[in-house]
Motif scaffolding. Sequence first.
Motif, short mmCIF file in Angstrom:
data_model
loop_
_atom_site.label_atom_id
_atom_site.label_comp_id
_atom_site.label_asym_id
_atom_site.label_seq_id
_atom_site.Cartn_x
_atom_site.Cartn_y
_atom_site.Cartn_z
N LEU A 243 80.73 -0.74 24.07
CA LEU A 243 80.35 0.47 24.81
C LEU A 243 81.56 1.39 25.01
O LEU A 243 81.45 2.61 24.81
CB LEU A 243 79.76 0.07 26.17
CG LEU A 243 79.21 1.20 27.02
CD1 LEU A 243 78.01 1.82 26.35
CD2 LEU A 243 78.83 0.70 28.40
N ARG A 246 82.65 3.39 22.06
CA ARG A 246 81.75 4.48 21.71
C ARG A 246 82.33 5.82 22.11
O ARG A 246 82.03 6.85 21.52
CB ARG A 246 80.41 4.26 22.43
CG ARG A 246 79.37 5.23 21.97
CD ARG A 246 78.12 5.18 22.82
NE ARG A 246 77.38 6.40 22.49
CZ ARG A 246 76.07 6.47 22.43
NH1 ARG A 246 75.35 5.45 22.70
NH2 ARG A 246 75.49 7.60 22.10
N TYR A 291 79.96 -3.85 16.69
CA TYR A 291 79.88 -2.55 17.34
C TYR A 291 81.21 -1.82 17.27
O TYR A 291 81.25 -0.63 17.00
CB TYR A 291 79.42 -2.72 18.79
CG TYR A 291 78.22 -3.61 18.91
CD1 TYR A 291 77.01 -3.25 18.32
CD2 TYR A 291 78.29 -4.85 19.54
CE1 TYR A 291 75.90 -4.07 18.39
CE2 TYR A 291 77.19 -5.67 19.62
CZ TYR A 291 76.00 -5.30 19.04
OH TYR A 291 74.92 -6.12 19.10
N TYR A 486 72.74 2.16 21.87
CA TYR A 486 73.53 2.44 23.06
C TYR A 486 75.02 2.20 22.86
O TYR A 486 75.84 2.76 23.57
CB TYR A 486 73.03 1.58 24.23
CG TYR A 486 71.59 1.84 24.54
CD1 TYR A 486 71.22 3.02 25.20
CD2 TYR A 486 70.60 0.98 24.10
CE1 TYR A 486 69.89 3.29 25.43
CE2 TYR A 486 69.27 1.25 24.35
CZ TYR A 486 68.92 2.41 25.01
OH TYR A 486 67.61 2.70 25.24
N LEU A 487 75.37 1.36 21.92
CA LEU A 487 76.78 0.99 21.77
C LEU A 487 77.47 1.71 20.62
O LEU A 487 78.69 1.69 20.53
CB LEU A 487 76.92 -0.53 21.55
CG LEU A 487 76.44 -1.43 22.68
CD1 LEU A 487 76.87 -2.86 22.41
CD2 LEU A 487 76.98 -0.98 24.01
#
Lengths: 521, 189
Positions: A243, A246, A291, A486-487
């Motif tokens: 996250l 990002r 991610y 979301y990530l």
Amino acid sequence: GGHEVPERYPITSIDFGRVETPFIISVWILFASIAKIGFHMAPKINKVLPESSLLIVVGVIIGLILYMSTQFHVSPLTPNTFFLYLLPPIILDAGYFMPNRLFFDNIGTILLMAVIGTIFNVTTIGGSLYLCGKMGVFNGIETPFLDIFLFASLISAVDPVAVLAVFEEIHVNEILYIVVFGESLLNDAVTVVLYHIFETYHVMEFNDVQVQVQDIVNGVLSFICVAFGGCIIGVVWGFLTGLVTRFTDHVRVIEPIFVFIMAYLAYLNAEIFHWSGILAITFCGITMKNYVEANISHKSHTTIKYALKMLSSSSETIIFMFLGVATVNNNHEWNTWFIILTIVFCSVFRIIGVIILVAMANRFRIHKLSKVDQFVMSYGGLRGAVAFALVLLIDPATVKLQPLFVTTTICVIYFTVFLQGITIKPLVRILNVKRAEKRKPTMNERIHERFIDHMMAGLEDIVGKTGNYNVRDKFKRFDNRFVRPYLIRDLQGAEPKILETYSKLAMKDAMEYMRRNPSTV
Amino acid sequence: MGNKSSLLLREEEIAQIQEETGFTPKQIERLYSRFTSLDRSDCGTLSREDFLRIPELAINPLCDRIVHSFIADSNDDRVNFRQFMQVLARFRTIKKGKENKLNSREEKLRFAFKMYDLDDDETISRDELLNILHMMVGANISQDQLNSIAERTIVEADQSGSGKITFEDFCKALERTDVEQKMSIRFLN
């Protein structure tokens, strides 16, 4: 302060005390690194001896020099330096570059070996040593039940540092590698729990508190906490790292720091509760990778890769050298039979455990583990620095046998690192173990293999069987729908790996083109 | 339910399927019970709709192709139990020593190849590859990018310079892949 008033302004002064700690640390690191260069310049020794054993030899030499030249002898390898500073980089490196798919495809076998295998080893090694003690084999020294099992719990676990150090050099095939290596990482939960159980029972007994059934039930429950708690902490920190990255597209230079710091925090966070830090940082690395790699720049990726490699390889170097240094001290207590029997039991029960557990695992595996695989697995059961750090943690005031345990642990480590480490390379060659061939996937492999995955998942659905493909398919769908959006900053389709392979190959082509036609640049 | 279905399957039929596919009688009975539970209309054959009722399969990107490969060889778009078993036999694990014709490496690869090759001309054309890529990769990606990926894939595999991937090219491209293991299901006994 209590400064003396100088009579004249001094031209220069010596103040070693102020820089002592960082200076000594730096000298150690420098020494270890120079030793490493030395081995690679001496090609003949390098072929016979694995690097880890050479480092121990250097450590012993340095230890002897220190022993003779100074009266105070404090070993630099304390449990705290090991668990808080030296171990995390190695495990993070392993977790971050873990071949996820291979790992999860073999997770059943790995868990069987790590959980049941370690418990089997602890009970058999502990039981046999205890019985031998009862029969008076060890010259009549007293061997209390809990002391022996405390020792058994730390000596039974296969060590990730030693396994990595030896197996990285011999390049066995990937399935064999992941089974041994995965076991060494995941057995940490069992080791931590058993160690704390026997330690606590021991303290309770020492203070005349009766150990009750409730305490044993609690021990089993705490295993679930330590294992799952460690994993969950790791996964949560892994998602958080994804996250955070990002939002780093404007501050590219600090991207690598998030990976290191957040993984380290996951480790420390788990250690706060005495949960498995090794599991936490492993799963943090496994989780964040997909991610983070999608978010960060190519250069940050390169930095992470090389910084992790550097940190883990220097940690490993220092650990083995410190093991050598720690060998030279006054507190040794030698008991020939105890040491020999420990080594014999460790090896014999390792082999028996592998044979039994592989027979069980093979009933469920498509790729069966052969006799040769089983041999390499039993032979790859190396013991290392984790055991040493744990044995140093035992309080000699309550456990009278502690000095003997330390000496024995050192002997077991020497046995595995030297004898097994030296012979495993030629043995792998003689037994004709399939070697690893590491190459990046081609475009065709990437696409067709993905295609086969989807196809097999579909077939498993038709047959009505929940298998590997099925589960992975479900996970991927979940990931693509609920996590990745979301990530990840710029989402690119459902098959990032296909695109990744494509861009890597395209980049390679471009570089090749530039090399051939320098005039066009 | 398992009992009822095994009653419906005659002994000689089991023996015949066993002979053809190499499954054990237990596996055949188990798969037969699965087959009858998929067969909602109780007519002894499965239609396209019967397959599509499996919820997981319905959302598989390759769903159409997988179902198609089951019913492609039948003339009335329905597959009976014997045909069903012959398809599944390709995914039996390969045991050393006793080689069965249907589950050899080549047969496994041929099954995958045929799923690409929609028009049955023994080659994978650029459009056929693009089709599959589109199904797998899905939205969020430009057609240009997919085109260049398909282009690159064909150039990489194509040995004869025909601009298409033949079965030989396909096998060659997957030379290093452990197809025997990847394309095997452990059928429960």
